[in-house]
Design an enzyme around this catalytic site. Structure first.
Site, PDB file in Angstrom:
ATOM      1  N   HIS A 295       1.739   3.043  -3.302  1.00 16.17           N
ATOM      2  CA  HIS A 295       0.707   3.748  -4.060  1.00 16.17           C
ATOM      3  C   HIS A 295       0.943   5.251  -4.092  1.00 16.17           C
ATOM      4  O   HIS A 295       0.738   5.914  -5.103  1.00 16.17           O
ATOM      5  CB  HIS A 295      -0.676   3.495  -3.436  1.00 16.17           C
ATOM      6  CG  HIS A 295      -1.384   2.314  -3.994  1.00 16.17           C
ATOM      7  ND1 HIS A 295      -1.759   2.203  -5.305  1.00 16.17           N
ATOM      8  CD2 HIS A 295      -1.819   1.172  -3.396  1.00 16.17           C
ATOM      9  CE1 HIS A 295      -2.383   1.054  -5.504  1.00 16.17           C
ATOM     10  NE2 HIS A 295      -2.430   0.410  -4.351  1.00 16.17           N
TER      11      HIS A 295
ATOM     12  N   GLN B  38       0.821  -1.211   0.000  1.00 16.11           N
ATOM     13  CA  GLN B  38       0.000   0.000   0.000  1.00 16.11           C
ATOM     14  C   GLN B  38       0.849   1.252   0.000  1.00 16.11           C
ATOM     15  O   GLN B  38       0.500   2.258  -0.623  1.00 16.11           O
ATOM     16  CB  GLN B  38      -0.923   0.001   1.220  1.00 16.11           C
ATOM     17  CG  GLN B  38      -1.992  -1.056   1.175  1.00 16.11           C
ATOM     18  CD  GLN B  38      -2.777  -1.026  -0.121  1.00 16.11           C
ATOM     19  OE1 GLN B  38      -3.499  -0.072  -0.392  1.00 16.11           O
ATOM     20  NE2 GLN B  38      -2.618  -2.041  -0.949  1.00 16.11           N
TER      21      GLN B  38
ATOM     22  N   GLU C   5      -9.431   0.999   5.274  1.00  9.49           N
ATOM     23  CA  GLU C   5      -9.851   0.578   3.936  1.00  9.49           C
ATOM     24  C   GLU C   5      -9.600  -0.920   3.768  1.00  9.49           C
ATOM     25  O   GLU C   5     -10.492  -1.688   3.428  1.00  9.49           O
ATOM     26  CB  GLU C   5      -9.061   1.372   2.895  1.00  9.49           C
ATOM     27  CG  GLU C   5      -9.359   0.974   1.453  1.00  9.49           C
ATOM     28  CD  GLU C   5      -8.439   1.651   0.462  1.00  9.49           C
ATOM     29  OE1 GLU C   5      -8.761   1.639  -0.735  1.00  9.49           O
ATOM     30  OE2 GLU C   5      -7.381   2.183   0.868  1.00  9.49           O
ATOM     31  N   HIS C   6      -8.355  -1.347   4.008  1.00 11.05           N
ATOM     32  CA  HIS C   6      -7.985  -2.767   3.961  1.00 11.05           C
ATOM     33  C   HIS C   6      -7.567  -3.217   5.356  1.00 11.05           C
ATOM     34  O   HIS C   6      -6.767  -2.539   6.011  1.00 11.05           O
ATOM     35  CB  HIS C   6      -6.798  -3.006   3.018  1.00 11.05           C
ATOM     36  CG  HIS C   6      -6.984  -2.478   1.634  1.00 11.05           C
ATOM     37  ND1 HIS C   6      -6.517  -1.237   1.241  1.00 11.05           N
ATOM     38  CD2 HIS C   6      -7.567  -3.031   0.539  1.00 11.05           C
ATOM     39  CE1 HIS C   6      -6.804  -1.047  -0.036  1.00 11.05           C
ATOM     40  NE2 HIS C   6      -7.443  -2.108  -0.489  1.00 11.05           N
TER      41      HIS C   6
ATOM     42  N   ASP D  11      -7.120  -6.978  -4.603  1.00  4.88           N
ATOM     43  CA  ASP D  11      -6.980  -5.904  -5.596  1.00  4.88           C
ATOM     44  C   ASP D  11      -7.258  -6.392  -7.010  1.00  4.88           C
ATOM     45  O   ASP D  11      -7.807  -5.653  -7.826  1.00  4.88           O
ATOM     46  CB  ASP D  11      -5.557  -5.341  -5.548  1.00  4.88           C
ATOM     47  CG  ASP D  11      -5.464  -4.099  -4.692  1.00  4.88           C
ATOM     48  OD1 ASP D  11      -6.496  -3.630  -4.182  1.00  4.88           O
ATOM     49  OD2 ASP D  11      -4.335  -3.589  -4.538  1.00  4.88           O
TER      50      ASP D  11
ATOM     51  N   HIS E 194     -52.929  18.473   2.442  1.00  5.76           N
ATOM     52  CA  HIS E 194     -52.660  17.044   2.574  1.00  5.76           C
ATOM     53  C   HIS E 194     -53.853  16.349   3.236  1.00  5.76           C
ATOM     54  O   HIS E 194     -54.322  15.290   2.774  1.00  5.76           O
ATOM     55  CB  HIS E 194     -51.406  16.808   3.429  1.00  5.76           C
ATOM     56  CG  HIS E 194     -50.117  16.965   2.705  1.00  5.76           C
ATOM     57  ND1 HIS E 194     -49.716  18.142   2.146  1.00  5.76           N
ATOM     58  CD2 HIS E 194     -49.120  16.061   2.454  1.00  5.76           C
ATOM     59  CE1 HIS E 194     -48.531  17.979   1.574  1.00  5.76           C
ATOM     60  NE2 HIS E 194     -48.142  16.715   1.756  1.00  5.76           N
TER      61      HIS E 194
END
Length: 424
Positions: free
Chosen positions: A254, A251, A319-320, A353, A412
């Site tokens: 990235h 990660q 996230e992971h 992934d 109404h």
């Protein structure tokens, strides 16, 4: 890699990049230009920002055929198998419309309808990831979306990377357009002579793409404004430090702002992983990016117990999340907040992934506390069905009128009363 304890503050939260005033002004200017000039603006902006002098935006069949000639057979086979796995997983997410009838004859239900059209943004250059095409296109196709458009910035010679074209072709996407940046988002939102307007825009991009998605949201739907990638590894003393270090770096490479965190009650494991990360960094092609990520957003969090480690993980809402423990499945019920959960030593994050099947478009920056991975539901809309019977209205009409008048909405109430009067 720094080692911290329960007394230190560890967080995945990073301020989302909302852009400078200059960037925001530029995006609004580009959107206005595209709305006013259509294709001509796209040609002009593509030459200005990408250096490509195009005469047509649409990828031609000859370009796709050339891309196939570049693709090695083992890679093409891997793409095909990944598509099968991802499609099989998402097929299991499909929902059906439903209706139920009550004893008084009232019919209630929910109608599931796929979106008419979706646009997928695919970044250019080194960030042109074929896996992102699969993860965005397949759930849309499973949902039943009929019109899917891919946009991607061309390289200076006007080409699109072979991996992008082949993956799109394998998925059966017919409309692939050479346009990127904020101008591509504007074109998808409002339409031009060559770019059909869509109902929803998905896919990652740079700050200009993110700002443009934010600007057009409301006119069209978008998937999310995602932050940098992140991973948290929950490990006991038996975990393999080499595996952990490799996964943290998967990660970190990235983005300089990506986050990689190990949470463990084992000080010995923490020290071994810190050494492994340094060693593995030395041979990593993207070591400068990964090293910056580890330095600024990486940490090894040492807790007193595994139970405390689980609490830390839920607070981080990553996230992971990888669980590398003797019985990883036993932790599953204790995890409340994570985008994707990887169990055991062979479930390395890249498995998810690329190949296993679940979607890799995941909530970041702690938003896993309330958000889900991209899925089939993101490409459908739900309509409520109400068929009220006479018997039900006679029984409940006065109650409905009372609630309307409680809110000061006399019209109404009268819409109900007039029907009750006719039935007396």
């Amino acid at each position: 890699m720094k080692i911290v304890t329960i007394n230190d503050s560890v967080s995945l939260k990073r301020d989302l990049d909302t852009g400078t005033d200059m960037q925001q002004d530029a995006v609004h200017s580009i959107i206005a230009q595209v709305r006013e000039q259509g294709d001509q603006a796209l040609f002009t902006l593509t030459k200005q920002f990408d250096g490509a002098d195009l005469t047509t935006l649409r990828v031609q069949q000859a370009e796709i055929e050339a891309a196939y000639r570049e693709m090695e057979e083992p890679v093409l086979q891997a793409i095909g198998e990944a598509i099968e796995n991802i499609r099989d997983f998402h097929e299991r997410q499909k929902r059906n419309s439903w209706m139920t009838t009550k004893p008084d004859g009232t019919i209630l239900g929910q109608k599931i309808t796929p979106l008419d059209s979706v646009g997928l943004y695919v970044p250019g250059g080194k960030a042109a990831y074929p896996s992102s095409i699969m993860m965005n296109v397949i759930p849309a196709q499973v949902a039943g979306v009929q019109n899917i458009v891919i946009v991607s910035p061309p390289q200076k010679d006007g080409s699109i990377p072979a991996g992008v074209l082949v993956t799109a072709a394998e998925l059966g996407v017919k409309t692939i357009l050479k346009v990127g940046g904020a101008q591509a988002i504007a074109a998808l939102a409002y339409g031009t002579e060559s770019v059909p307007a869509v109902d929803k825009i998905t896919g990652p991009g740079n700050i200009y793409v993110a700002l443009a998605k934010r600007a057009v949201f409301g006119h069209v739907d978008i998937d999310m404004i995602a932050g940098p990638s992140e991973i948290v590894v929950l490990a006991d003393e038996r975990a393999n430090p080499r595996y952990i270090a490799a996964d943290l770096l998967s990660q970190a490479e990235h983005d300089e702002r990506a986050s990689a965190i190990l949470v463990t009650p084992s000080r010995a494991l923490a020290e071994e992983v810190a050494v492994e990360v340094d060693q593995q960094l030395t041979t990593l092609p993207k070591r400068e990016i990964a090293a910056a990520s580890i330095r600024d957003y990486g940490a090894i969090y040492v807790t007193e117990t595994l139970e405390e480690a689980v609490s830390v993980v839920n607070e981080l809402a990553p996230e992971h999340l990888e669980i590398l423990a003797e019985e990883p499945m036993s932790f599953l019920g204790k995890i409340r907040h994570a985008g994707a959960i990887f169990l055991g030593p062979y479930s390395s994050e890249p498995v998810g992934d690329y190949f296993a099947g679940p979607n890799h478009v995941l909530p970041t920056n702690g938003t896993a506390r309330f958000s889900s991975p991209l899925n089939v539901d993101d490409f459908v809309k739900k309509s409520s069905i109400i068929s009220y019977s006479k018997a039900a209205l006679l029984e409940n009409g006065a109650k409905i009128s009372a609630l309307a008048r409680l809110e000061g909405l006399e019209a109404h109430a009268r819409a109900i009363d007039i029907r009750l009067e006719d039935e007396r």
